[in-house]
Scaffold this motif. Structure first.
Motif, short mmCIF file in Angstrom:
data_model
loop_
_atom_site.label_atom_id
_atom_site.label_comp_id
_atom_site.label_asym_id
_atom_site.label_seq_id
_atom_site.Cartn_x
_atom_site.Cartn_y
_atom_site.Cartn_z
N GLY A 107 0.79 -1.23 0.00
CA GLY A 107 0.00 0.00 0.00
C GLY A 107 0.82 1.28 0.00
O GLY A 107 0.25 2.37 -0.07
N LEU A 108 2.14 1.16 0.05
CA LEU A 108 3.02 2.33 0.06
C LEU A 108 3.70 2.47 -1.31
O LEU A 108 3.88 1.48 -2.01
N PRO A 109 4.08 3.68 -1.70
CA PRO A 109 4.69 3.88 -3.03
C PRO A 109 6.07 3.21 -3.13
O PRO A 109 7.01 3.60 -2.44
N HIS A 110 6.16 2.21 -3.97
CA HIS A 110 7.43 1.55 -4.21
C HIS A 110 7.38 0.86 -5.56
O HIS A 110 6.31 0.61 -6.11
N ALA A 111 8.57 0.59 -6.12
CA ALA A 111 8.64 -0.04 -7.43
C ALA A 111 9.88 -0.92 -7.50
O ALA A 111 10.88 -0.67 -6.83
N LEU A 112 9.78 -1.94 -8.34
CA LEU A 112 10.93 -2.77 -8.67
C LEU A 112 11.60 -2.13 -9.89
O LEU A 112 10.92 -1.77 -10.86
N VAL A 113 12.91 -1.97 -9.85
CA VAL A 113 13.66 -1.44 -11.00
C VAL A 113 14.84 -2.38 -11.23
O VAL A 113 15.82 -2.35 -10.50
N THR A 114 14.72 -3.22 -12.25
CA THR A 114 15.69 -4.29 -12.46
C THR A 114 16.17 -4.34 -13.90
O THR A 114 15.44 -3.95 -14.83
N SER A 115 17.38 -4.83 -14.09
CA SER A 115 17.92 -5.03 -15.44
C SER A 115 17.39 -6.31 -16.08
O SER A 115 17.62 -6.55 -17.26
N ALA A 116 16.70 -7.14 -15.30
CA ALA A 116 16.08 -8.34 -15.84
C ALA A 116 14.86 -7.98 -16.68
O ALA A 116 14.26 -6.91 -16.49
N ASP A 117 14.48 -8.86 -17.59
CA ASP A 117 13.22 -8.64 -18.29
C ASP A 117 12.08 -9.15 -17.41
O ASP A 117 12.30 -9.71 -16.32
N ASP A 118 10.84 -8.94 -17.86
CA ASP A 118 9.69 -9.27 -17.02
C ASP A 118 9.64 -10.75 -16.67
O ASP A 118 9.40 -11.11 -15.52
N ALA A 119 9.91 -11.62 -17.64
CA ALA A 119 9.84 -13.06 -17.39
C ALA A 119 10.88 -13.48 -16.36
O ALA A 119 10.57 -14.26 -15.44
N LEU A 120 12.10 -12.97 -16.48
CA LEU A 120 13.15 -13.34 -15.53
C LEU A 120 12.85 -12.77 -14.14
O LEU A 120 13.05 -13.46 -13.13
N ALA A 121 12.36 -11.54 -14.10
CA ALA A 121 12.03 -10.94 -12.81
C ALA A 121 10.97 -11.76 -12.09
O ALA A 121 11.10 -12.04 -10.88
N ARG A 122 9.95 -12.16 -12.81
CA ARG A 122 8.87 -12.93 -12.18
C ARG A 122 9.34 -14.33 -11.78
O ARG A 122 8.93 -14.87 -10.75
N ALA A 123 10.22 -14.91 -12.59
CA ALA A 123 10.75 -16.24 -12.26
C ALA A 123 11.58 -16.19 -10.99
O ALA A 123 11.41 -17.04 -10.10
N ARG A 124 12.46 -15.21 -10.88
CA ARG A 124 13.33 -15.15 -9.70
C ARG A 124 12.58 -14.68 -8.46
O ARG A 124 12.81 -15.22 -7.36
N MET A 125 11.71 -13.72 -8.59
CA MET A 125 10.92 -13.29 -7.42
C MET A 125 10.05 -14.44 -6.95
O MET A 125 9.91 -14.69 -5.74
N GLY A 126 9.46 -15.17 -7.90
CA GLY A 126 8.62 -16.30 -7.54
C GLY A 126 9.41 -17.41 -6.87
O GLY A 126 8.96 -18.00 -5.88
N ALA A 127 10.60 -17.69 -7.39
CA ALA A 127 11.44 -18.73 -6.79
C ALA A 127 11.83 -18.37 -5.37
O ALA A 127 12.00 -19.25 -4.51
N ALA A 128 12.00 -17.07 -5.11
CA ALA A 128 12.37 -16.60 -3.78
C ALA A 128 11.16 -16.40 -2.87
O ALA A 128 11.31 -16.04 -1.70
#
Length: 224
Positions: A107-128
């Motif tokens: 609910g607070l203003p924040h964002a992910l800013v990564t050099s990964a593409d969307d698929a890789l970001a979701r795969a790694r965040m999901g794995a973690a």
């Protein structure tokens, strides 16, 4: 400032911008497997390659490591590398304190800013076992890789927050430089970030507490 602060530090902001690899997610073993294999194929030193790729998009790393190679080849090979990294999530785990920090930002203003593409970001965040923030700036959204500030400036824009009122969480030299170039303060995750110029350096995210008030100001408390 040392990796473990000698005294409590308090910073205020309107939004937080979070890198992924090495900041929220420990993907080191997977990154090493994929990029050492690439280094061997290219006849390059694996240690040197790993130093360069940290924090950057793959095509930008390839341009540094193979300066005479056409960029179209780098972009094509980067797509292949992203697919390999997305398929390899063995050993990917959260950085200490990451689950609690992300939970506190609901609910607070924040964002992910990564050099990964969307698929890789979701795969790694999901794995973690970590949720992907509603606002996520990935490789598809920018034309320039960190250390260029484009990604962090876009994250601030999408949140509607002045860059000067944002705090970046980063672990790499390229990412730290990008955050500072965007006019933001940087909380460096890991002792190496002190040398990169981070505003404050922590060992991991267990040292971070975030609270807010009725005006929407975020208070980030960093404890020793």
């Amino acid at each position: 400032m040392p990796a473990t602060t000698a005294a409590t530090v308090v910073l205020t902001a309107r939004a937080l911008l979070l890198d992924m690899d090495g900041t929220l997610v420990d993907s080191g073993p997977a990154v090493e497997r994929v990029w050492r294999a690439w280094a061997a194929k290219q006849g390059l030193d694996g240690d040197r390659v790993l130093e360069v790729v940290h924090g950057r998009q793959g095509f930008a790393s390839m341009a540094i490591l193979l300066p005479d190679r056409p960029m179209e080849v780098n972009h094509a090979e980067n797509a292949e590398m992203l697919a390999r990294e997305t398929a390899d999530t063995e050993g990917v785990v959260p950085i200490g304190g990451a689950p609690a920090l992300l939970a506190s930002l609901t609910g607070l203003p924040h964002a992910l800013v990564t050099s990964a593409d969307d698929a890789l970001a979701r795969a790694r965040m999901g794995a973690a076992g970590l949720p992907v923030p509603a606002v996520a700036v990935t490789a598809e959204h920018v034309t320039r890789s960190k250390p260029d500030p484009e990604g962090f400036l876009l994250g601030a824009e999408l949140l509607g927050i002045d860059p000067r009122e944002c705090i970046v969480f980063e672990d790499s030299e390229a990412g730290t430089r990008a955050g500072l170039a965007a006019g933001m303060r940087v909380i460096g995750v890991g002792p190496a970030t002190t040398a990169y110029g981070a505003t404050v350096t922590v060992t991991d995210l267990t040292q971070i507490q975030v609270s807010t008030n009725d005006s929407g100001t975020l208070t980030v408390t960093i404890t020793p």
